[in-house]
Design a protein around this motif. Sequence first.
Motif: not given
Length: 226
Positions: A42-44, A68-75
């Motif tokens: 997964c990427a996001d 809990m998951v987070s990505d570089p978009s801030g989500r």
Amino acid sequence: LDGINDKGLYVSIQRVDIKEGEQPARFPAGSSMLLRFILDDCADVDEAVRKTKTGIMVPEDWQNCHFMVSDPSGRSLVIESRNSVISVIPSDICTNFYLASDDMEDSYRNGCLREEAVKMTEEDMTPDYHYGYGHGYHRFATILAQLECYRDTTKEQYYTVMPESAAQVILRSVVQNPYTAASGVSMTQYSAIYNNEKKTVEVWPFQDYSESFVFDVSGNLIPADG
């Protein structure tokens, strides 16, 4: 258990207690396997949510925990499996209780209705921790109160914007010492700050905040002057 991949997707597992009669996880290692699948494929956060619904790992396999998951978009999201039902909750805080359901228990004592949540006391003022939020909620509320100081209210999403030094202060404020009434047999073995954009993790082991270790996404130690 937690990790970050080369796309900057961060994932962590946190255990939650289940009530008597609820479904336990079918595989003890089911949650670890799903974490591995998410980090590998997964990427996001959207892809992470879809991965939990592909059938590779069914909800029954990894219950009594959440991701809990987070990505570089801030989500950031929390993904839970409870009694074979997957829930997805937008949240930038996650501790050790279910976020998708109200776990307060109603009970009558001396003819009065009481909701058992957070920390209640008996009539003699001794602590009485029933099932419910427990110490997970205490830490959740502690983090939430501090994050409110860093909300970016100029944007519709109300993202949190803070320096990493402030994040370390928040981590230290919710450290659990071993074998206390509030924490049971759980203790904080390490604290970590993941940087989704830089794809790094800084770790403070064994509640020693005098020295930290920074690693890149490949697991290489980054020198302090690097």
